[in-house]
Every structure is written in C-alpha cells, then in structure tokens.
Design a protein around this motif. Structure first.
Motif, PDB file in Angstrom:
ATOM      1  N   TYR A 196       2.642   3.320   4.904  1.00  0.00           N
ATOM      2  CA  TYR A 196       1.228   3.210   5.279  1.00  0.00           C
ATOM      3  C   TYR A 196       1.087   2.191   6.403  1.00  0.00           C
ATOM      4  CZ  TYR A 196      -3.686   2.051   5.397  1.00  0.00           C
ATOM      5  OH  TYR A 196      -4.966   1.822   5.839  1.00  0.00           O
ATOM      6  N   ARG A 197       0.242   2.508   7.380  1.00  0.00           N
ATOM      7  CA  ARG A 197      -0.015   1.598   8.502  1.00  0.00           C
ATOM      8  C   ARG A 197      -1.514   1.370   8.631  1.00  0.00           C
ATOM      9  NH1 ARG A 197       4.358   0.596  11.552  1.00  0.00           N
ATOM     10  NH2 ARG A 197       6.178   1.951  11.214  1.00  0.00           N
ATOM     11  N   PRO A 198      -1.980   0.114   8.461  1.00  0.00           N
ATOM     12  CA  PRO A 198      -3.407  -0.169   8.623  1.00  0.00           C
ATOM     13  C   PRO A 198      -3.819   0.014  10.077  1.00  0.00           C
ATOM     14  CG  PRO A 198      -2.178  -2.211   8.379  1.00  0.00           C
ATOM     15  CD  PRO A 198      -1.208  -1.098   8.114  1.00  0.00           C
ATOM     16  N   SER A 199      -5.080   0.367  10.295  1.00  0.00           N
ATOM     17  CA  SER A 199      -5.555   0.624  11.652  1.00  0.00           C
ATOM     18  C   SER A 199      -5.856  -0.650  12.421  1.00  0.00           C
ATOM     19  CB  SER A 199      -6.810   1.497  11.605  1.00  0.00           C
ATOM     20  OG  SER A 199      -7.825   0.862  10.844  1.00  0.00           O
ATOM     21  N   SER A 222      -2.037   5.485 -13.757  1.00  0.00           N
ATOM     22  CA  SER A 222      -1.068   6.521 -13.371  1.00  0.00           C
ATOM     23  C   SER A 222       0.342   5.980 -13.168  1.00  0.00           C
ATOM     24  CB  SER A 222      -1.540   7.242 -12.103  1.00  0.00           C
ATOM     25  OG  SER A 222      -1.628   6.348 -11.003  1.00  0.00           O
ATOM     26  N   ILE A 223       0.467   4.749 -12.671  1.00  0.00           N
ATOM     27  CA  ILE A 223       1.786   4.139 -12.495  1.00  0.00           C
ATOM     28  C   ILE A 223       1.705   2.682 -12.936  1.00  0.00           C
ATOM     29  CG2 ILE A 223       2.552   5.628 -10.605  1.00  0.00           C
ATOM     30  CD1 ILE A 223       1.779   3.407  -8.646  1.00  0.00           C
ATOM     31  N   PRO A 224       2.831   2.094 -13.381  1.00  0.00           N
ATOM     32  CA  PRO A 224       2.820   0.678 -13.735  1.00  0.00           C
ATOM     33  C   PRO A 224       2.627  -0.192 -12.492  1.00  0.00           C
ATOM     34  CG  PRO A 224       4.716   1.796 -14.699  1.00  0.00           C
ATOM     35  CD  PRO A 224       4.115   2.736 -13.701  1.00  0.00           C
ATOM     36  N   ARG A 233      -2.599   4.481  -2.616  1.00  0.00           N
ATOM     37  CA  ARG A 233      -2.574   5.947  -2.679  1.00  0.00           C
ATOM     38  C   ARG A 233      -1.223   6.471  -2.162  1.00  0.00           C
ATOM     39  NH1 ARG A 233      -7.082   6.307  -0.485  1.00  0.00           N
ATOM     40  NH2 ARG A 233      -8.312   6.337  -2.391  1.00  0.00           N
ATOM     41  N   ALA A 234      -0.729   5.858  -1.101  1.00  0.00           N
ATOM     42  CA  ALA A 234       0.573   6.255  -0.554  1.00  0.00           C
ATOM     43  C   ALA A 234       1.696   5.963  -1.544  1.00  0.00           C
ATOM     44  CB  ALA A 234       0.835   5.531   0.765  1.00  0.00           C
ATOM     45  N   MET A 235       1.569   4.855  -2.291  1.00  0.00           N
ATOM     46  CA  MET A 235       2.589   4.508  -3.297  1.00  0.00           C
ATOM     47  C   MET A 235       2.619   5.555  -4.409  1.00  0.00           C
ATOM     48  SD  MET A 235       3.920   1.758  -2.118  1.00  0.00           S
ATOM     49  CE  MET A 235       3.447   0.683  -0.757  1.00  0.00           C
ATOM     50  N   CYS A 236       1.447   6.012  -4.830  1.00  0.00           N
ATOM     51  CA  CYS A 236       1.389   7.048  -5.867  1.00  0.00           C
ATOM     52  C   CYS A 236       2.067   8.321  -5.377  1.00  0.00           C
ATOM     53  CB  CYS A 236      -0.055   7.333  -6.252  1.00  0.00           C
ATOM     54  SG  CYS A 236      -0.885   5.987  -7.128  1.00  0.00           S
ATOM     55  N   GLU A 237       1.797   8.683  -4.129  1.00  0.00           N
ATOM     56  CA  GLU A 237       2.394   9.895  -3.557  1.00  0.00           C
ATOM     57  C   GLU A 237       3.907   9.760  -3.413  1.00  0.00           C
ATOM     58  OE1 GLU A 237       0.238  10.410   0.059  1.00  0.00           O
ATOM     59  OE2 GLU A 237      -1.598  11.107  -0.949  1.00  0.00           O
ATOM     60  N   GLY A 261       7.383  -0.251  -5.080  1.00  0.00           N
ATOM     61  CA  GLY A 261       6.324  -0.290  -4.082  1.00  0.00           C
ATOM     62  C   GLY A 261       5.818  -1.712  -3.905  1.00  0.00           C
ATOM     63  N   ILE A 262       5.538  -2.110  -2.675  1.00  0.00           N
ATOM     64  CA  ILE A 262       5.076  -3.481  -2.390  1.00  0.00           C
ATOM     65  C   ILE A 262       3.840  -3.430  -1.499  1.00  0.00           C
ATOM     66  CG2 ILE A 262       5.625  -5.648  -1.201  1.00  0.00           C
ATOM     67  CD1 ILE A 262       8.524  -5.245  -2.025  1.00  0.00           C
ATOM     68  N   ILE A 263       2.795  -4.107  -1.944  1.00  0.00           N
ATOM     69  CA  ILE A 263       1.579  -4.261  -1.143  1.00  0.00           C
ATOM     70  C   ILE A 263       1.191  -5.739  -1.138  1.00  0.00           C
ATOM     71  CG2 ILE A 263      -0.879  -3.733  -0.922  1.00  0.00           C
ATOM     72  CD1 ILE A 263      -0.374  -1.082  -2.301  1.00  0.00           C
ATOM     73  N   VAL A 264       0.913  -6.262   0.037  1.00  0.00           N
ATOM     74  CA  VAL A 264       0.434  -7.644   0.166  1.00  0.00           C
ATOM     75  C   VAL A 264      -0.946  -7.617   0.817  1.00  0.00           C
ATOM     76  CG1 VAL A 264       0.844  -9.912   1.191  1.00  0.00           C
ATOM     77  CG2 VAL A 264       2.788  -8.530   0.405  1.00  0.00           C
ATOM     78  N   ASN A 265      -1.902  -8.297   0.204  1.00  0.00           N
ATOM     79  CA  ASN A 265      -3.179  -8.558   0.875  1.00  0.00           C
ATOM     80  C   ASN A 265      -2.995  -9.868   1.636  1.00  0.00           C
ATOM     81  OD1 ASN A 265      -5.708  -9.264   1.728  1.00  0.00           O
ATOM     82  ND2 ASN A 265      -6.638  -9.307  -0.305  1.00  0.00           N
ATOM     83  N   PRO A 266      -2.728  -9.818   2.927  1.00  0.00           N
ATOM     84  CA  PRO A 266      -2.362 -11.040   3.658  1.00  0.00           C
ATOM     85  C   PRO A 266      -3.464 -12.091   3.696  1.00  0.00           C
ATOM     86  CG  PRO A 266      -2.734  -9.218   5.177  1.00  0.00           C
ATOM     87  CD  PRO A 266      -2.741  -8.630   3.799  1.00  0.00           C
ATOM     88  N   PHE A 267      -4.710 -11.686   3.445  1.00  0.00           N
ATOM     89  CA  PHE A 267      -5.819 -12.634   3.496  1.00  0.00           C
ATOM     90  C   PHE A 267      -6.193 -13.186   2.124  1.00  0.00           C
ATOM     91  CE2 PHE A 267      -6.229  -9.934   7.225  1.00  0.00           C
ATOM     92  CZ  PHE A 267      -6.372 -10.875   8.229  1.00  0.00           C
ATOM     93  N   ALA A 268      -5.474 -12.776   1.094  1.00  0.00           N
ATOM     94  CA  ALA A 268      -5.789 -13.250  -0.251  1.00  0.00           C
ATOM     95  C   ALA A 268      -5.658 -14.765  -0.334  1.00  0.00           C
ATOM     96  CB  ALA A 268      -4.856 -12.600  -1.267  1.00  0.00           C
ATOM     97  N   GLY A 269      -6.653 -15.408  -0.886  1.00  0.00           N
ATOM     98  CA  GLY A 269      -6.595 -16.843  -1.163  1.00  0.00           C
ATOM     99  C   GLY A 269      -6.897 -17.756   0.005  1.00  0.00           C
TER     100      GLY A 269
END
Length: 376
Positions: A88-91, A134-136, A105-109, A9-17
C-alpha cells in the motif's frame, strides 16, 4: 513439506503520539499534527515499532513482511535490514486515518497471519473498522491515548508475542476491546471513552491449568465447554449450514446437540437439526450449493491432520467454496499440547490449496477460549 513462512503485516501511524509531549491531549486531526510539528514534536512511532521488530532478529528467514510505503512501515523495515513487500502507498506524506484503513484492507487481501501496528486508540479504531475479527492483530503502543485492550504493555512485549507465533509456539487468542476518547472533550477536562468494537489479539500463553492433564473426567468437561461454545455460535447463524467433520471432538458436539453422529463420516446440520448424514463429496457440494456454509473440524491422528484423514468427503472444491475463514477447528489443549510443537497438517488432495491454507489457524479450545496454531 517445509514449514510455511509466517506472513507478518506491519502498519505504522507515523504521527501517533506527537501531541503527547506537548500537552496537546492527542494527535487526531491535521491541525493538531501540524501544530505539534511546528512546535518541534518528534515522531516516535517508528522508533517504537523498531523496538518490537528487533526482537525478531534471530528468526530471520522464518517470516515475510508485508507493509505500507515510507514511514508507514517500509522505512523501519529498511532501518533494521528486514526485507519487505510494499502493498500500500499513501497518496500524501502526511498520512490520515483512511491510510491506516486502506493499508489494513491490503493486509487482509494479502492473507497475513498477524497484523502488527503502531499507534494509539485512533489507529486501533481505524484498523478495527476494516479488520474486525477477520485476522489477528496486535498493537505496539505509540499514541497519546491507550485505552484499548489490543495493545501490548510495551513494544518489546509485542515483539516477544510475535516471536512466539513465528516460532510456532502455542499462543492464546482473545477478543480485546477497542476504545477511544473524545479528544475535544478531553481538552476541556472531560474523559468520555466509547466502545468501538473488538479485535482478535494473540496473548502470551499463560497456560492456566483449568484444563488438568490426564483425567478423563476433566477431558469430558473441556469437551462440554467446547460444545457449548460451538452451539452458541451456531445459534447466532441460523441460516448457515454446518458441515460436521469426523472425529471424537466433533462427535462430542453432536452429542451435546442431541443429534445422531457419523463418527467416521460427515454430517450436515442447520438450526440445530440434522439435514444429511454420512454424505459423500458430490452430495456435500450439492447440499451446500449457493448456501452459506461452515465446516467444523478437529485434529485427527497423532500427526495433527485437520484435512485428509477420515474426512476426504471435504473435497478441495468444497474447501475452496467456503474459504479458510469458514473453517472452524476445535480441539482440546491436551490434544494440541501432545503435538509437541509440530504443526497441524493439511492434506486436502490439492497441494496448491494446502499452500493457500497454510499458516495460523484459530482453534476453539474451550468456552470462548481459543489459541492460534500453525498448519502446513
């Protein structure tokens, strides 16, 4: 049976930093992000995730990727030619913390084997609030603030750890702290860091020889450590039935608890007391019906089986009822090392169930000592 494809699973916070280079002391809050972008700030989080993912190039075909749309993961995968499934698609294009939470949450599912995310302490907080242990997970450092222990020292280091997991190498797992500071206080010159929880993270295996190979006395000490930890976990869940599978490692736990053990059978305990001995599959389903239950398993035989060898009483119906999250696997590192890289084996009698269970398992190998290892 072919080796299962690792689910990443991959998640990026594009505004981080984005507030770091402009001395804005963080990136939390829409106003800060808007100010940073107006001042010409560059979004670097996807660039850092790309450095981590580029390490995996040689493993193409051995892993599948689940991610969020656009700059939350899809774009970096496209830039590297990595096929991915968007779950997952952000609004809005300007994503918020709740988007990181919804994506997690979608990654867990989706039952990912590992959630790799790029961000800072705020992102870690968001993901921890959903995922817990729940997951690594593993963090690619991309934020202004990196006080949490869930991040690797660099994006490349994160890629190396993930590559080890995909290749099926023995990788330790540990609980790491999630911390974050009060950005408003930080801008006033005060550092106020708070503990927000812990998540499970893989760590590059150092294989410290606290477990010395070959000696019966050392093996006994390790079994005692495993037993002490499992006993402690049981104390924390006094209302739970613990189904004790067959095998010498499980037998050592029963001996530690002072309970009679059916070495080649299945027993049930609760609150440190023996509830039932040498139960059949139908009896087990009846005893655990509508009751919180967990099963304690170990690696059986030279082929690495955790289901289907000496514990057929653990029927597919029972395993489906409790779920993978309630399967506690215990083994010494000696026993896992003896597999020589071969995966653990699942032979529940239901091929579809085996396929659903396949992937990374957390194995208790000592007192608060765990490793991640693949099963097929």
């Amino acid at each position: 049976m072919s080796k299962p494809v690792f689910r990443l699973g991959i998640i990026v916070n594009p505004f981080a930093g984005i507030g770091g280079a402009l001395a804005l002391k963080g990136s939390d809050g829409a106003q800060i992000r808007e100010k940073a972008l107006a001042m010409g700030a560059e979004k670097k989080a996807n660039e850092k995730m790309a450095k981590a993912l580029s390490i995996l190039e040689a493993l193409n075909g051995q892993f599948s990727v689940f991610t969020a749309a656009g700059e939350m993961g899809e774009s970096v995968c496209a830039s590297l030619g990595i096929p991915c499934e968007v779950i997952y698609r952000p609004s809005s294009q300007q994503t918020e913390g709740e988007d990181s939470e919804n994506a997690a949450r979608a990654m867990c599912e989706a039952n990912v084997d590992l959630l790799l995310f790029a961000g800072g302490d705020g992102t870690a907080r968001n993901i921890c609030s959903v995922v817990g242990d729940s997951i690594p997970v593993l963090g690619v450092p991309a934020g202004c603030k990196i006080h949490s222990g869930v991040y690797c020292v660099s994006p490349a280091a994160a890629g190396q750890v993930v590559s080890q997991m995909i290749a099926g190498e023995l990788v330790s797992v540990m609980d790491a702290e999630v911390r974050d500071i009060d950005e408003d206080a930080f801008r006033k010159g005060k550092v106020i860091a708070k503990h927000y929880g812990e998540m499970r993270v893989p760590a590059e295996l150092t294989y410290i020889q606290a477990v010395k190979m070959g000696g019966k006395e050392d093996e006994a000490l390790v079994l005692d450590d495993i037993s002490a930890y499992v006993a402690e976990l049981m104390e924390d869940e006094s209302d739970t039935l613990f189904v004790m599978g067959s095998g010498s490692t499980v037998g050592a736990i029963m001996e530690y608890l002072g309970l009679d053990n059916t070495l080649l059978g299945v027993d049930v305990i609760k609150n440190g007391e023996l509830v039932a001995s040498d139960v059949s599959a139908p009896e087990l389903l009846n005893i655990t019906k509508n009751k919180p239950s967990k099963v304690v398993l170990t690696v059986i035989g030279g082929q690495g089986h955790i289901l289907g060898r000496g514990n057929q009483q653990l029927s597919p119906a029972f395993i489906r009822k409790i779920g993978k999250e309630n399967m506690m696997v215990v083994a010494t590192k000696q026993k896992i090392h003896a597999l020589d890289g071969k995966p653990l084996r699942l032979d529940s009698g239901d091929p579809k169930l085996d396929e659903e269970l396949a992937g990374a398992f957390t194995i208790i190998t000592g007192y608060k000592d765990k490793v991640l290892y693949n099963a097929i």
